[in-house]
Design a protein around this motif. Structure first.
Motif, PDB file in Angstrom:
ATOM      1  N   ARG A 356       1.012  -1.377   0.004  1.00  0.00           N
ATOM      2  CA  ARG A 356      -0.005  -0.003  -0.007  1.00  0.00           C
ATOM      3  C   ARG A 356       0.816   1.166  -0.034  1.00  0.00           C
ATOM      4  O   ARG A 356       2.111   1.130   0.517  1.00  0.00           O
ATOM      5  CB  ARG A 356      -0.878   0.099   1.209  1.00  0.00           C
ATOM      6  CG  ARG A 356      -1.951  -1.120   1.174  1.00  0.00           C
ATOM      7  CD  ARG A 356      -2.557  -0.939   2.670  1.00  0.00           C
ATOM      8  NE  ARG A 356      -3.517   0.271   2.589  1.00  0.00           N
ATOM      9  CZ  ARG A 356      -3.790   1.064   3.788  1.00  0.00           C
ATOM     10  NH1 ARG A 356      -3.605   0.429   5.007  1.00  0.00           N
ATOM     11  NH2 ARG A 356      -4.654   1.741   3.773  1.00  0.00           N
ATOM     12  N   VAL A 357       0.344   2.405  -0.618  1.00  0.00           N
ATOM     13  CA  VAL A 357       1.036   3.565  -0.408  1.00  0.00           C
ATOM     14  C   VAL A 357       0.282   4.588   0.111  1.00  0.00           C
ATOM     15  O   VAL A 357      -0.906   4.991  -0.670  1.00  0.00           O
ATOM     16  CB  VAL A 357       1.460   4.109  -1.987  1.00  0.00           C
ATOM     17  CG1 VAL A 357       2.234   5.381  -1.990  1.00  0.00           C
ATOM     18  CG2 VAL A 357       2.222   3.110  -2.625  1.00  0.00           C
ATOM     19  N   ILE A 358       0.459   5.328   1.369  1.00  0.00           N
ATOM     20  CA  ILE A 358      -0.292   5.975   1.892  1.00  0.00           C
ATOM     21  C   ILE A 358       0.337   7.413   1.632  1.00  0.00           C
ATOM     22  O   ILE A 358       1.295   7.669   2.157  1.00  0.00           O
ATOM     23  CB  ILE A 358      -0.663   5.761   3.242  1.00  0.00           C
ATOM     24  CG1 ILE A 358      -1.189   4.306   3.564  1.00  0.00           C
ATOM     25  CG2 ILE A 358      -1.263   6.930   4.006  1.00  0.00           C
ATOM     26  CD1 ILE A 358      -1.340   3.992   4.878  1.00  0.00           C
ATOM     27  N   TRP A 359      -0.472   8.243   1.488  1.00  0.00           N
ATOM     28  CA  TRP A 359       0.154   9.862   0.802  1.00  0.00           C
ATOM     29  C   TRP A 359      -0.229  10.594   2.004  1.00  0.00           C
ATOM     30  O   TRP A 359      -1.548  10.903   2.015  1.00  0.00           O
ATOM     31  CB  TRP A 359      -0.138  10.047  -0.622  1.00  0.00           C
ATOM     32  CG  TRP A 359       0.328  11.402  -0.873  1.00  0.00           C
ATOM     33  CD1 TRP A 359       1.026  12.208  -0.354  1.00  0.00           C
ATOM     34  CD2 TRP A 359       0.245  12.147  -2.086  1.00  0.00           C
ATOM     35  NE1 TRP A 359       1.479  13.169  -1.132  1.00  0.00           N
ATOM     36  CE2 TRP A 359       0.746  13.464  -2.257  1.00  0.00           C
ATOM     37  CE3 TRP A 359      -0.924  11.887  -3.307  1.00  0.00           C
ATOM     38  CZ2 TRP A 359       0.779  14.215  -3.284  1.00  0.00           C
ATOM     39  CZ3 TRP A 359      -0.883  12.759  -4.385  1.00  0.00           C
ATOM     40  CH2 TRP A 359       0.073  13.979  -4.414  1.00  0.00           C
ATOM     41  N   PRO A 381      -3.491   9.050  -8.696  1.00  0.00           N
ATOM     42  CA  PRO A 381      -4.226   7.548  -9.366  1.00  0.00           C
ATOM     43  C   PRO A 381      -3.452   6.387  -8.571  1.00  0.00           C
ATOM     44  O   PRO A 381      -4.016   5.364  -8.612  1.00  0.00           O
ATOM     45  CB  PRO A 381      -4.107   7.610 -10.709  1.00  0.00           C
ATOM     46  CG  PRO A 381      -4.164   9.271 -11.022  1.00  0.00           C
ATOM     47  CD  PRO A 381      -3.446   9.656  -9.956  1.00  0.00           C
ATOM     48  N   HIS A 382      -2.237   6.838  -8.053  1.00  0.00           N
ATOM     49  CA  HIS A 382      -1.343   5.454  -7.862  1.00  0.00           C
ATOM     50  C   HIS A 382      -1.342   5.073  -6.248  1.00  0.00           C
ATOM     51  O   HIS A 382      -0.480   4.501  -5.922  1.00  0.00           O
ATOM     52  CB  HIS A 382       0.085   5.634  -8.552  1.00  0.00           C
ATOM     53  CG  HIS A 382       0.011   5.792 -10.056  1.00  0.00           C
ATOM     54  ND1 HIS A 382      -0.417   4.744 -10.708  1.00  0.00           N
ATOM     55  CD2 HIS A 382       0.432   7.067 -10.495  1.00  0.00           C
ATOM     56  CE1 HIS A 382      -0.192   5.312 -12.020  1.00  0.00           C
ATOM     57  NE2 HIS A 382       0.189   6.569 -11.940  1.00  0.00           N
ATOM     58  N   VAL A 383      -1.948   5.912  -5.449  1.00  0.00           N
ATOM     59  CA  VAL A 383      -1.930   5.644  -3.987  1.00  0.00           C
ATOM     60  C   VAL A 383      -3.215   5.113  -3.524  1.00  0.00           C
ATOM     61  O   VAL A 383      -4.167   5.166  -4.261  1.00  0.00           O
ATOM     62  CB  VAL A 383      -1.944   7.136  -3.332  1.00  0.00           C
ATOM     63  CG1 VAL A 383      -0.521   7.890  -3.683  1.00  0.00           C
ATOM     64  CG2 VAL A 383      -2.955   8.081  -3.661  1.00  0.00           C
ATOM     65  N   SER A 384      -2.894   4.373  -2.329  1.00  0.00           N
ATOM     66  CA  SER A 384      -3.988   3.683  -1.886  1.00  0.00           C
ATOM     67  C   SER A 384      -5.062   4.788  -0.862  1.00  0.00           C
ATOM     68  O   SER A 384      -6.049   4.446  -0.867  1.00  0.00           O
ATOM     69  CB  SER A 384      -3.440   2.428  -0.977  1.00  0.00           C
ATOM     70  OG  SER A 384      -2.662   1.685  -1.850  1.00  0.00           O
ATOM     71  N   SER A 385      -4.519   5.543  -0.370  1.00  0.00           N
ATOM     72  CA  SER A 385      -5.051   6.316   0.653  1.00  0.00           C
ATOM     73  C   SER A 385      -4.238   7.733   0.628  1.00  0.00           C
ATOM     74  O   SER A 385      -3.208   8.068   0.467  1.00  0.00           O
ATOM     75  CB  SER A 385      -5.073   5.841   2.237  1.00  0.00           C
ATOM     76  OG  SER A 385      -5.600   6.800   3.131  1.00  0.00           O
ATOM     77  N   ALA A 396      -2.040  11.287  13.825  1.00  0.00           N
ATOM     78  CA  ALA A 396      -3.013  10.252  14.689  1.00  0.00           C
ATOM     79  C   ALA A 396      -4.054   9.433  13.759  1.00  0.00           C
ATOM     80  O   ALA A 396      -4.241   8.249  14.166  1.00  0.00           O
ATOM     81  CB  ALA A 396      -3.815  10.625  15.743  1.00  0.00           C
ATOM     82  N   GLY A 397      -4.275  10.165  12.856  1.00  0.00           N
ATOM     83  CA  GLY A 397      -5.273   9.471  11.715  1.00  0.00           C
ATOM     84  C   GLY A 397      -4.752   8.550  10.991  1.00  0.00           C
ATOM     85  O   GLY A 397      -5.391   7.468  10.338  1.00  0.00           O
ATOM     86  N   LEU A 398      -3.272   8.423  11.043  1.00  0.00           N
ATOM     87  CA  LEU A 398      -2.718   7.429  10.035  1.00  0.00           C
ATOM     88  C   LEU A 398      -2.827   6.072  10.698  1.00  0.00           C
ATOM     89  O   LEU A 398      -2.855   5.126  10.034  1.00  0.00           O
ATOM     90  CB  LEU A 398      -1.074   7.622  10.137  1.00  0.00           C
ATOM     91  CG  LEU A 398      -0.716   8.919   9.458  1.00  0.00           C
ATOM     92  CD1 LEU A 398       0.944   9.029   9.508  1.00  0.00           C
ATOM     93  CD2 LEU A 398      -0.774   8.761   7.783  1.00  0.00           C
ATOM     94  N   ALA A 399      -2.896   5.706  11.750  1.00  0.00           N
ATOM     95  CA  ALA A 399      -3.247   4.624  12.630  1.00  0.00           C
ATOM     96  C   ALA A 399      -4.373   4.036  11.993  1.00  0.00           C
ATOM     97  O   ALA A 399      -4.542   2.785  11.842  1.00  0.00           O
ATOM     98  CB  ALA A 399      -3.416   4.864  14.034  1.00  0.00           C
ATOM     99  N   ASP A 406      -8.945  -0.618   3.574  1.00  0.00           N
ATOM    100  CA  ASP A 406      -9.936  -0.068   2.486  1.00  0.00           C
ATOM    101  C   ASP A 406     -10.371   0.995   2.874  1.00  0.00           C
ATOM    102  O   ASP A 406     -11.236   1.646   2.204  1.00  0.00           O
ATOM    103  CB  ASP A 406     -11.191  -0.967   2.690  1.00  0.00           C
ATOM    104  CG  ASP A 406     -11.924  -1.244   4.076  1.00  0.00           C
ATOM    105  OD1 ASP A 406     -11.180  -0.591   5.115  1.00  0.00           O
ATOM    106  OD2 ASP A 406     -13.066  -1.399   4.303  1.00  0.00           O
ATOM    107  N   ASP A 407      -9.521   1.970   3.534  1.00  0.00           N
ATOM    108  CA  ASP A 407      -9.824   3.339   3.746  1.00  0.00           C
ATOM    109  C   ASP A 407      -8.850   4.320   2.823  1.00  0.00           C
ATOM    110  O   ASP A 407      -7.773   4.388   2.749  1.00  0.00           O
ATOM    111  CB  ASP A 407      -9.331   3.647   5.399  1.00  0.00           C
ATOM    112  CG  ASP A 407      -9.722   5.176   5.557  1.00  0.00           C
ATOM    113  OD1 ASP A 407     -10.284   5.848   4.900  1.00  0.00           O
ATOM    114  OD2 ASP A 407      -9.102   5.815   6.418  1.00  0.00           O
ATOM    115  N   PRO A 408      -9.889   4.809   1.961  1.00  0.00           N
ATOM    116  CA  PRO A 408      -9.300   5.789   0.982  1.00  0.00           C
ATOM    117  C   PRO A 408      -8.782   7.029   1.234  1.00  0.00           C
ATOM    118  O   PRO A 408      -8.276   7.807   0.693  1.00  0.00           O
ATOM    119  CB  PRO A 408     -10.222   5.438  -0.418  1.00  0.00           C
ATOM    120  CG  PRO A 408     -11.430   5.560   0.392  1.00  0.00           C
ATOM    121  CD  PRO A 408     -11.175   4.677   1.829  1.00  0.00           C
TER     122      PRO A 408
END
Length: 421
Positions: A356-359, A381-385, A396-399, A406-408
């Motif tokens: 996963r890639v979280i931006w 388009p290439h990131v998961s969230s 804190a929301g990164l947790a 499934d959280d985009p």
């Protein structure tokens, strides 16, 4: 170029004393304004003269700023100390306990609080007593605190760019206690387990062969669990300076936390070049760790070449650190100087190489944020969230983003805006 009116100095300006006090305020605000720079500034002003404010400003700025990021703080302190006494009164009211009618209701700009706090360093800012200590007819003030937030709650929603020196120190203390736990990944491989849910026929038959063909007991097995690695790519360009420092404090806490579940934590910084700072994040002292990382990353607070740096990561490091279902944290504002096609290709390969890639993008702090920049349009388009990263609450929301695959985040909304454009 800024233009100023002619500088109006008193008959006895005590220039040396004023410049010394001005340098002390800069030093409290975080600039390297030591005795040597004070001596150089006094000599430079004496040589250049101070008949015009612009000459005086640029002379002092040349002596007290060594990097481009120092200019924001220098400009605010210069304005408070040399230009606008009423502005200093306003900033002092912002640093005292809030009293209706005293402080103007507006958000402080970047470096304003640090500048005012530096000039007011050592000054008693307590609210004076409004009543007579010897009188029985004192004035009683009732405060309804039912709708107010605690200091820590307010700090969690305050932008890193708007924090004063003391607020940033308190924020770092809170960040050091934050966690980023990750759920384990279920492997296809199995392991022996006496209470496992699956029968292990191979082990059962081997045991029976050792006993002459008699099946004495049935062996059981279960699926193995493994832990992913965390790979952080942190933008340290000039526009990301304050946010990058806060995120690196967060990464240091994650790297030194036992039991969080990560197999390994890798940290990279990039601006105009890619730098691996993983070994520095393992130091116990966070200040020593960030000082060593800053010394190794020579492009700190410089330009931005996201595409070239991601290409270097994909070429030199992806096979080493992105195995076993690694999660990538990409911390950047997406404002790139490279071609969008080059950046899009590098992001696509990064997404295919990782689980996963979280931006994390601090620009999401703006309500009207839209994917207008070419770099953001190429990366999205290439990131998961896609999540914000401008305050403690956002970190804190990164947790939540890590725990919920499934959280985009804001990606769905921005992709809809991108398709409609």
């Amino acid at each position: 170029m800024m233009e100023y009116a002619p500088l109006d100095l008193p008959e006895n300006p005590q220039l040396t004393r004023n410049i010394t006090h001005f340098a002390r305020a800069l030093r409290v605000a975080g600039l390297p304004a030591g005795p040597g720079r004070v001596t150089d500034a006094i000599a430079a002003v004496a040589a250049a003269g101070f008949s015009e404010r612009a000459e005086f400003y640029y002379t002092l700025r040349a002596c007290f700023t060594a990097r481009p990021e120092h200019r924001a703080v220098f400009d605010q302190v210069f304005r408070l100390y040399w230009r606008d006494p009423r502005y200093l009164e306003h900033m002092m009211s912002m640093l005292t306990p809030a009293v209706r009618g005293v402080a103007e209701d507006r958000t402080a700009k970047a470096a304003e609080k640090r500048a005012a706090e530096a000039l007011l360093h050592g000054v008693d800012r307590d609210v004076p007593d409004m009543g007579d200590a010897d009188s029985e007819q004192g004035t009683e003030i009732e405060i309804d605190a039912t709708l107010t937030m605690s200091r820590e709650e307010k700090l969690k929603t305050l932008d890193f760019e708007q924090m004063s020196v003391s607020e940033m120190a308190e924020a770092k203390r809170i960040i050091a206690q934050m966690t980023l736990s990750v759920p384990p990944l279920m492997s296809r491989r199995t392991q022996s387990a006496p209470q496992g849910a699956r029968p292990d026929w191979r082990r059962t038959m081997r045991g029976a062969m050792a006993r002459g063909g008699d099946v004495v007991e049935f062996a059981r097995k279960e699926r193995r669990t493994r832990w992913p690695s965390l790979v952080a790519l942190c933008d340290i360009s000039g526009s990301m300076s304050q946010y990058s420092r806060a995120v690196l404090h967060f990464l240091h806490a994650v790297s030194n936390q036992k039991g969080a579940g990560w197999a390994q934590v890798h940290a990279f910084t990039f601006g105009t070049q890619l730098t691996n700072i993983t070994r520095h994040m393992g130091a116990r002292d966070v200040d020593a760790a960030l000082a060593a990382a800053g010394a190794e990353a020579q492009d700190w607070e410089g330009g931005t070449r996201i595409g070239a740096c991601l290409e270097a990561f994909n070429r030199d490091w992806s096979r080493r650190v992105l195995g076993q279902g690694a999660v990538v944290l990409l911390i950047t504002d997406g404002l790139d100087r490279d071609e969008p096609e080059r950046l899009g290709a590098a992001m696509e390969r990064l997404a295919l190489s990782s689980r996963r890639v979280i931006w994390v993008n601090p620009l999401l702090r703006w309500d009207g944020f839209a994917p207008r920049a070419a770099g953001i349009r190429a990366m999205l388009p290439h990131v998961s969230s896609f999540r914000a990263g401008h305050n403690i609450a956002a970190l804190a929301g990164l947790a939540e983003a890590v725990a919920r695959p499934d959280d985009p985040g804001e990606k769905a909304r921005l992709m809809a805006a991108l398709r409609a454009a």
